[in-house]
Design a protein around this motif. Structure first.
Motif, PDB file in Angstrom:
ATOM      1  N   UNK A 173       0.837  -1.208   0.000  1.00 14.71           N
ATOM      2  CA  UNK A 173       0.000   0.000   0.000  1.00 14.71           C
ATOM      3  C   UNK A 173       0.865   1.248   0.000  1.00 14.71           C
ATOM      4  N   UNK A 174       1.854   1.270   0.857  1.00 13.91           N
ATOM      5  CA  UNK A 174       2.733   2.445   0.934  1.00 13.91           C
ATOM      6  C   UNK A 174       3.539   2.620  -0.344  1.00 13.91           C
ATOM      7  N   UNK A 175       3.917   1.497  -0.965  1.00 15.89           N
ATOM      8  CA  UNK A 175       4.714   1.557  -2.195  1.00 15.89           C
ATOM      9  C   UNK A 175       3.944   2.251  -3.317  1.00 15.89           C
ATOM     10  N   UNK A 176       2.627   2.026  -3.376  1.00 15.16           N
ATOM     11  CA  UNK A 176       1.820   2.588  -4.454  1.00 15.16           C
ATOM     12  C   UNK A 176       0.892   3.709  -3.973  1.00 15.16           C
ATOM     13  N   UNK A 177       1.204   4.278  -2.818  1.00 14.89           N
ATOM     14  CA  UNK A 177       0.326   5.285  -2.205  1.00 14.89           C
ATOM     15  C   UNK A 177       0.244   6.594  -2.988  1.00 14.89           C
ATOM     16  N   UNK A 178       1.197   6.857  -3.866  1.00 15.55           N
ATOM     17  CA  UNK A 178       1.188   8.109  -4.634  1.00 15.55           C
ATOM     18  C   UNK A 178       0.336   8.013  -5.901  1.00 15.55           C
ATOM     19  N   UNK A 179      -0.312   6.880  -6.127  1.00 17.77           N
ATOM     20  CA  UNK A 179      -1.153   6.710  -7.322  1.00 17.77           C
ATOM     21  C   UNK A 179      -2.243   7.779  -7.366  1.00 17.77           C
ATOM     22  N   UNK A 180      -2.508   8.274  -8.570  1.00 20.94           N
ATOM     23  CA  UNK A 180      -3.466   9.380  -8.732  1.00 20.94           C
ATOM     24  C   UNK A 180      -4.916   8.917  -8.693  1.00 20.94           C
ATOM     25  N   UNK A 181      -5.147   7.626  -8.898  1.00 16.24           N
ATOM     26  CA  UNK A 181      -6.515   7.112  -8.927  1.00 16.24           C
ATOM     27  C   UNK A 181      -6.512   5.653  -8.507  1.00 16.24           C
ATOM     28  N   UNK A 182      -7.693   5.141  -8.209  1.00 18.66           N
ATOM     29  CA  UNK A 182      -7.794   3.726  -7.846  1.00 18.66           C
ATOM     30  C   UNK A 182      -7.403   2.845  -9.031  1.00 18.66           C
ATOM     31  N   UNK A 183      -7.775   3.256 -10.239  1.00 19.63           N
ATOM     32  CA  UNK A 183      -7.448   2.475 -11.423  1.00 19.63           C
ATOM     33  C   UNK A 183      -5.935   2.316 -11.562  1.00 19.63           C
ATOM     34  N   UNK A 184      -5.202   3.404 -11.365  1.00 16.16           N
ATOM     35  CA  UNK A 184      -3.733   3.344 -11.444  1.00 16.16           C
ATOM     36  C   UNK A 184      -3.174   2.490 -10.302  1.00 16.16           C
ATOM     37  N   UNK A 185      -3.721   2.683  -9.139  1.00 15.77           N
ATOM     38  CA  UNK A 185      -3.259   1.974  -7.938  1.00 15.77           C
ATOM     39  C   UNK A 185      -3.438   0.469  -8.078  1.00 15.77           C
ATOM     40  N   UNK A 186      -4.645   0.029  -8.421  1.00 18.76           N
ATOM     41  CA  UNK A 186      -4.909  -1.404  -8.502  1.00 18.76           C
ATOM     42  C   UNK A 186      -4.185  -2.026  -9.696  1.00 18.76           C
ATOM     43  N   UNK A 187      -3.910  -1.224 -10.732  1.00 24.22           N
ATOM     44  CA  UNK A 187      -3.126  -1.716 -11.863  1.00 24.22           C
ATOM     45  C   UNK A 187      -1.709  -2.064 -11.432  1.00 24.22           C
ATOM     46  N   UNK A 188      -1.113  -1.229 -10.573  1.00 25.93           N
ATOM     47  CA  UNK A 188       0.239  -1.498 -10.062  1.00 25.93           C
ATOM     48  C   UNK A 188       0.247  -2.738  -9.181  1.00 25.93           C
ATOM     49  N   UNK A 189      -0.774  -2.873  -8.354  1.00 24.35           N
ATOM     50  CA  UNK A 189      -0.869  -4.049  -7.477  1.00 24.35           C
ATOM     51  C   UNK A 189      -1.017  -5.319  -8.313  1.00 24.35           C
ATOM     52  N   UNK A 190      -1.841  -5.272  -9.362  1.00 26.10           N
ATOM     53  CA  UNK A 190      -2.039  -6.448 -10.213  1.00 26.10           C
ATOM     54  C   UNK A 190      -0.771  -6.834 -10.965  1.00 26.10           C
ATOM     55  N   UNK A 191       0.022  -5.855 -11.353  1.00 28.84           N
ATOM     56  CA  UNK A 191       1.291  -6.162 -12.039  1.00 28.84           C
ATOM     57  C   UNK A 191       2.230  -6.923 -11.109  1.00 28.84           C
ATOM     58  N   UNK A 192       2.285  -6.494  -9.849  1.00 30.20           N
ATOM     59  CA  UNK A 192       3.106  -7.201  -8.869  1.00 30.20           C
ATOM     60  C   UNK A 192       2.580  -8.619  -8.675  1.00 30.20           C
ATOM     61  N   UNK A 193       1.273  -8.757  -8.573  1.00 30.20           N
ATOM     62  CA  UNK A 193       0.659 -10.073  -8.380  1.00 30.20           C
ATOM     63  C   UNK A 193       0.955 -10.999  -9.559  1.00 30.20           C
ATOM     64  N   UNK A 194       0.871 -10.473 -10.763  1.00 30.14           N
ATOM     65  CA  UNK A 194       1.122 -11.281 -11.962  1.00 30.14           C
ATOM     66  C   UNK A 194       2.551 -11.795 -12.001  1.00 30.14           C
ATOM     67  N   UNK A 195       3.502 -10.991 -11.508  1.00 30.29           N
ATOM     68  CA  UNK A 195       4.904 -11.420 -11.521  1.00 30.29           C
ATOM     69  C   UNK A 195       5.107 -12.623 -10.599  1.00 30.29           C
ATOM     70  N   UNK A 196       4.404 -12.647  -9.476  1.00 27.77           N
ATOM     71  CA  UNK A 196       4.530 -13.783  -8.565  1.00 27.77           C
ATOM     72  C   UNK A 196       3.757 -15.000  -9.078  1.00 27.77           C
TER      73      UNK A 196
END
Length: 445
Positions: free
Chosen positions: A139-162
């Motif tokens: 959460x803190x890593x992506x806390x500067x995201x401008x919108x929920x869409x941008x935020x959850x997109x970053x989280x999903x990219x991390x999830x996909x890598x794992x």
């Protein structure tokens, strides 16, 4: 008393046992602890129904071990403690593991490896623990995201890598377990977006994308109770009324009253009462059948604000002499509440030692440690091992009741600060490991 504090601690760190057929087959656990210095080593396992099982590991003086253990079923996220270190590993019945754990670097609990059997699973787990296991870090890593869409997109990219790493592991039950864990982590990260928003703006104004996501990812009561515990410790000063409103979009209506009560209780237990009044107001206004015990519990906690009289904590010193907080009037008092079995408490000890050394022989602030251990011998053993230079005390039964009831403490470590007159300055003071801790304490006085 230990069960109360352990339950809170364990709820935050244990994912529990994987489903599977029980087995009486032994597991051979062999290897070495690098930097071993007579630490007590054990598996701390979720036994279900709120109970936890402690399974000691026999380690030789040189750090080597070869023990036969009976886990009964696959444990894909077992907690292995070596004093203040907690390693999360995957173990299964009937296997022979050869391992190595490094406990020379404080705060680094991913320095372990499995050689041969279990190597792929535990190599993945070390990386998952470091990068994706702690939702708050993501959460803190992506806390500067401008919108929920941008935020959850970053989280999903991390999830996909794992998930890509996971697909290469030839252990189908393990893969399934962590596919579910990854998906759950994404959902929890989405939930925390509301926390970020409230912290930034002071109110809850969800975006459509967030509401659409939560409509199809409702959380259960148990999940939200864990969420409540984590937020209560990690987000000082958040508007609790706004957070309760947000919880209405996180779960079904049937859970709302219960999870709201858990949220209030968690914030009191963590000593995070800065915005407790707004949460209590929201609770009373939105639930006609508000629990009067919860209301009283919160009102009692609000009475422990700066300037209030500090409830007494009865304790004994190393010689068995009885003491009370009133004896320390004259200088500000910094109180460390801890226990020998609490890993995070033990991790704060080196920082507290440095803090005491910095304060000097005639300190502006007096530091003491009060253990809530139930077994005196366990307390004495840890004190003898650490040899701290500041006063050590053990809470009596009356003292433990004061800690849990008068102060509402449900999880440790906890640090409290009293002023020179014995009045409360903070029931949730900065930890010794906090940056500029002494300066922060002076600002509270």
């Amino acid at each position: 008393m230990k069960k109360i504090f352990t339950a809170v601690f364990a709820a935050m760190i244990l994912a529990g046992c994987a489903s599977g057929t029980a087995s009486d087959a032994p597991t051979i656990f062999e290897g070495k602890f690098i930097g071993y210095n007579n630490e007590y080593v054990e598996f701390f396992l979720d036994a279900g129904n709120g109970e936890y099982q402690e399974m000691p590991l026999n380690v030789a003086a040189d750090g080597t071990f070869c023990d036969t253990l009976y886990f009964g079923k696959p444990l894909y996220d077992a907690a292995l403690f070596a004093d203040r270190f907690m390693f999360r590993v995957s173990v299964e019945p009937g296997k022979h593991y050869k391992t190595e754990f490094d406990i020379t670097q404080d705060g680094v609990e991913t320095n372990f490896r499995f050689i041969g059997e279990g190597e792929a699973e535990n190599s993945f787990l070390a990386g998952f623990w470091k990068e994706m296991s702690y939702v708050d870090d993501i959460v803190k890593r992506f806390s500067s995201s401008a919108s929920f869409k941008e935020y959850i997109g970053s989280v999903n990219s991390l999830a996909d890598s794992f998930k890509a790493q996971l697909s290469k592991i030839n252990n189908k039950p393990f893969r399934k377990y962590y596919e579910n864990e990854i998906d759950a982590t994404v959902t929890h990260c989405a939930v925390y977006y509301s926390v970020l928003q409230i912290n930034k703006s002071g109110e809850y104004a969800p975006e459509k994308e967030y509401l659409d996501f939560m409509a199809s990812h409702k959380l259960g009561e148990k999940e939200l109770n864990v969420f409540s515990q984590i937020v209560s410790y990690g987000y000082d000063g958040i508007d609790l009324g706004a957070l309760m409103k947000a919880m209405g979009d996180m779960t079904d209506k049937s859970n709302l009253k219960s999870v709201s009560e858990q949220l209030l209780t968690a914030f009191v237990g963590a000593g995070n009462t800065t915005r407790l009044a707004s949460g209590l107001e929201y609770y009373q206004a939105n639930f006609s059948d508000a629990d009067e015990n919860i209301v009283k519990f919160c009102k009692d906690a609000l009475s422990l604000g700066p300037g209030a009289n500090a409830p007494d904590i009865e304790c004994v010193d190393l010689q068995g002499n009885v003491h009370h907080l009133s004896e320390f009037v004259g200088k500000p008092l910094y109180i460390d509440l801890w226990a020998s079995w609490c890993g995070p408490c033990r991790a704060e000890i080196p920082y507290l030692a440095k803090m005491v050394e910095t304060l000097g022989k005639d300190p502006e602030i007096v530091c003491i440690s009060i253990s809530i251990d139930e077994e005196k011998d366990e307390w004495l053993a840890k004190v003898d091992e650490d040899k701290p230079s500041w006063p050590q005390y053990l809470a009596t039964q009356a003292g433990q009741e004061s800690v849990s009831k008068a102060y509402g403490v449900s999880g440790i470590p906890r640090f409290m600060l009293l002023d020179a007159n014995g009045k409360i300055a903070s029931v949730n003071a900065p930890r010794p490991s906090s940056p500029n801790v002494i300066e922060s304490l002076k600002e509270l006085l």
